[in-house]
Design an enzyme around this catalytic site. Structure first.
Site, PDB file in Angstrom:
ATOM      1  N   TRP A 187     -34.756  -0.689 -10.807  1.00 50.30           N
ATOM      2  CA  TRP A 187     -34.247  -1.981 -10.339  1.00 50.30           C
ATOM      3  C   TRP A 187     -34.617  -2.114  -8.877  1.00 50.30           C
ATOM      4  CZ3 TRP A 187     -30.461  -2.818  -6.455  1.00 50.30           C
ATOM      5  CH2 TRP A 187     -30.264  -4.181  -6.178  1.00 50.30           C
ATOM      6  N   GLU A 226     -34.983  -3.291 -14.951  1.00 52.83           N
ATOM      7  CA  GLU A 226     -33.744  -4.081 -14.906  1.00 52.83           C
ATOM      8  C   GLU A 226     -33.913  -5.419 -14.186  1.00 52.83           C
ATOM      9  OE1 GLU A 226     -30.483  -2.135 -12.940  1.00 52.83           O
ATOM     10  OE2 GLU A 226     -29.073  -3.752 -13.403  1.00 52.83           O
ATOM     11  N   LYS A 228     -32.467  -9.259 -12.823  1.00 52.98           N
ATOM     12  CA  LYS A 228     -31.278  -9.771 -12.152  1.00 52.98           C
ATOM     13  C   LYS A 228     -31.417 -11.265 -11.910  1.00 52.98           C
ATOM     14  CE  LYS A 228     -28.093  -8.556  -8.472  1.00 52.98           C
ATOM     15  NZ  LYS A 228     -27.773  -7.674  -7.377  1.00 52.98           N
ATOM     16  N   HIS A 286     -26.502  -1.880 -18.698  1.00 53.87           N
ATOM     17  CA  HIS A 286     -25.647  -1.598 -17.550  1.00 53.87           C
ATOM     18  C   HIS A 286     -24.394  -2.410 -17.798  1.00 53.87           C
ATOM     19  CE1 HIS A 286     -28.257   0.023 -14.007  1.00 53.87           C
ATOM     20  NE2 HIS A 286     -28.173   0.869 -15.022  1.00 53.87           N
ATOM     21  N   ASP A 294     -19.733 -11.961  -7.808  1.00 53.16           N
ATOM     22  CA  ASP A 294     -19.904 -10.506  -7.870  1.00 53.16           C
ATOM     23  C   ASP A 294     -20.267 -10.058  -9.276  1.00 53.16           C
ATOM     24  OD1 ASP A 294     -19.727  -7.768  -6.993  1.00 53.16           O
ATOM     25  OD2 ASP A 294     -17.913  -7.663  -8.202  1.00 53.16           O
ATOM     26  N   ASP A 326     -22.279   0.328 -14.840  1.00 54.14           N
ATOM     27  CA  ASP A 326     -22.716  -0.003 -13.486  1.00 54.14           C
ATOM     28  C   ASP A 326     -21.721  -0.936 -12.818  1.00 54.14           C
ATOM     29  OD1 ASP A 326     -24.009  -0.540 -11.152  1.00 54.14           O
ATOM     30  OD2 ASP A 326     -25.570  -1.804 -12.015  1.00 54.14           O
TER      31      ASP A 326
HETATM   32  C1  RNT Z   1     -27.845  -4.163  -8.864  1.00 57.47           C
HETATM   33  C2  RNT Z   1     -28.208  -3.474 -10.115  1.00 57.47           C
HETATM   34  C3  RNT Z   1     -28.423  -2.009 -10.013  1.00 57.47           C
HETATM   35  C4  RNT Z   1     -27.436  -1.339  -9.081  1.00 57.47           C
HETATM   36  C5  RNT Z   1     -27.485   0.161  -9.099  1.00 57.47           C
HETATM   37  C6  RNT Z   1     -26.811   0.752  -7.919  1.00 57.47           C
HETATM   38  O1  RNT Z   1     -27.441  -5.446  -9.033  1.00 57.47           O
HETATM   39  O2  RNT Z   1     -27.256  -3.742 -11.089  1.00 57.47           O
HETATM   40  O3  RNT Z   1     -28.437  -1.436 -11.266  1.00 57.47           O
HETATM   41  O4  RNT Z   1     -26.135  -1.734  -9.336  1.00 57.47           O
HETATM   42  O5  RNT Z   1     -28.774   0.575  -9.248  1.00 57.47           O
HETATM   43 ZN    ZN Z   2     -27.324  -2.645 -12.897  1.00 57.41          ZN
END
Ligand code: RNT
Ligand code: ZN
Length: 418
Positions: A187, A226, A228, A286, A294, A326
């Site tokens: 990520w 990952e 986002k 996750h 948040d 996570d």
């Molecule tokens: C961040 C991602 C990621 C982190 C961790 C610390 O938005 O979710 O996975 O939370 O790698």
């Molecule tokens: Zn994550």
């Protein structure tokens, strides 16, 4: 009647209720115990790590709170993790970030890290019957900025490529040592606060960086990418969006990580599983909990989590879905936060496994939609908590809210003294 007797008695009654629907509760208990969660190491210390480079948390993520007792050293972190897992039935994995290496007080930059820095973790995991997963770390570093692997500046981009390549090497060594593939999550926070003049440019660079990173084949690790939606301070554009990684994952046969906090709040992450299962090799989760801006509140047993677990079970995909956690909350006891989240995930899986899926599917196939809806509704008030209590009793972990006292005792004996 003793507590144990009460649990046994109510369990017996629950077993009969479920049997009437064709569900074998004892079989479910055995299967639930076998599910390993990949527990994130970073709840114990607010995503700080032990890198000795003195960085503060950056990369569009933030931890709020200042609760006493955060794990300030690797030893403290290990102790906290063992305390947390002692309150959770089954055996689990630990997911490490690169910044949690055992650097022995030395400054080891991200492009210098090696498997040797994780030798003590591998040893510790073995001694404690745990397996390890891994994460490269793009944030909290002078070269993090807003762009890492998608940076047009070759020096910065190559620095992060080198880092990520080394992380894959470390993951492979972990996988080899534990005789089980290490899941490596990639990520990066890359994005921008305002809309960029050229969205394609950075995505094209990221694609090239990934191709370079993945050019080495490893046998003992699996790559997970990952996506986002947005980061804090990086609200308008995320290079590694869901469309980007879904496309990349399908094209290159990589595992897409679904962080349940990384989507629009009305989007169903559960609904994505059945599609991903058709087009990508496996799925990494996750599990997190989004609340307004948040994405990382402590996981609790809510509808989103129940939907997600139900999909894993309905798709019969337990062997294809890796369940990672996570979240990070520094406003409450951090070890308690682990226990709440892990137990919530287990409860959601239990609820899903107790579903009489063949009966529901039969109704559906016969077009009996009233019956399907009615049964789904009635399942909500079936006596699953009696089965949960038995699960805890059988596995010798605290029953019900008994773990509150355990955590309070640990707080008094250990974390308050830090
Ligand atoms: C961040 C991602 C990621 C982190 C961790 C610390 O938005 O979710 O996975 O939370 O790698
Ligand atoms: Zn994550």
């Amino acid at each position: 009647m003793s507590k144990e007797q009460t649990i046994k008695q109510t369990f017996q009654a629950a077993t009969e209720r479920y049997a009437a629907l064709g569900v074998d509760v004892n079989k479910v208990l055995g299967e639930l115990k076998k599910i390993s969660l990949s527990i994130h190491c970073w709840q114990a210390d607010d995503v700080t790590g032990y890198e000795n480079l003195g960085g503060t948390l950056t990369g569009g993520i933030q931890v709020t709170g200042n609760y006493q007792g955060k794990a300030g050293t690797i030893d403290e972190l290990r102790r906290d993790i063992l305390k947390a897992t002692s309150c959770v039935a089954g055996s689990h994995r630990l997911s490490l970030h690169e910044i949690y290496g055992d650097f022995q007080g030395k400054k080891v930059d991200r492009d210098e890290v090696e498997p040797a820095h994780f030798a003590s973790w591998i040893q510790w995991a073995k001694e404690n019957g745990m397996k390890l997963d891994f994460n490269s770390t793009s944030f909290s570093h002078p070269k993090s900025g807003d762009l890492t692997l998608s940076n047009p500046d070759d020096d910065i981009r190559n620095f992060w490529i080198e880092h990520t390549k080394r992380c894959r090497w470390i993951s492979d060594e972990m996988g080899k040592a534990q005789n089980d593939p290490c899941m490596m999550n990639l990520w990066i926070h890359d994005g921008s606060k305002e809309v960029p003049a050229n969205r394609l440019k950075y995505r094209r660079i990221l694609e090239q960086s990934l191709n370079e990173i993945f050019s080495t084949e490893y046998k003992n690790m699996c790559d997970c990418i990952e996506a986002k939606l947005f980061g804090i301070g990086l609200e308008s554009y995320t290079v590694g969006s869901y469309d980007f990684y879904l496309g990349y994952g399908i094209k290159k046969g990589k595992i897409v990580t679904l962080d349940t906090g990384h989507f629009h709040l009305t989007e169903s992450v559960a609904d994505k599983l059945s599609s991903l299962l058709l087009f990508t090799p496996e799925i990494m989760l996750h599990v997190s909990r989004p609340v307004r801006w948040d994405s990382d509140h402590v996981v609790i047993l809510n509808d989103d989590l129940s939907d997600l677990a139900r999909e894993i079970i309905r798709c019969e995909a337990l062997d294809k879905v890796h369940i990672g956690l996570d979240y990070f909350d520094a406003t409450i006891n951090r070890i308690g936060a682990y226990v709440i989240g892990c137990r919530a995930v287990q409860k959601s899986l239990l609820l899903a496994m107790l579903e009489p899926s063949s009966l529901l599917q039969q109704y559906e196939a016969e077009g009996k939609y009233f019956q399907r809806l009615a049964l789904q509704e009635e399942l909500k008030s079936m006596p699953w908590p009696a089965v949960w209590d038995m699960f805890c009793l059988q596995n010798d972990v605290p029953i019900g809210n008994d773990y509150i006292e355990e955590i309070e005792q640990y707080e008094k004996d250990v974390t308050d003294k830090r």
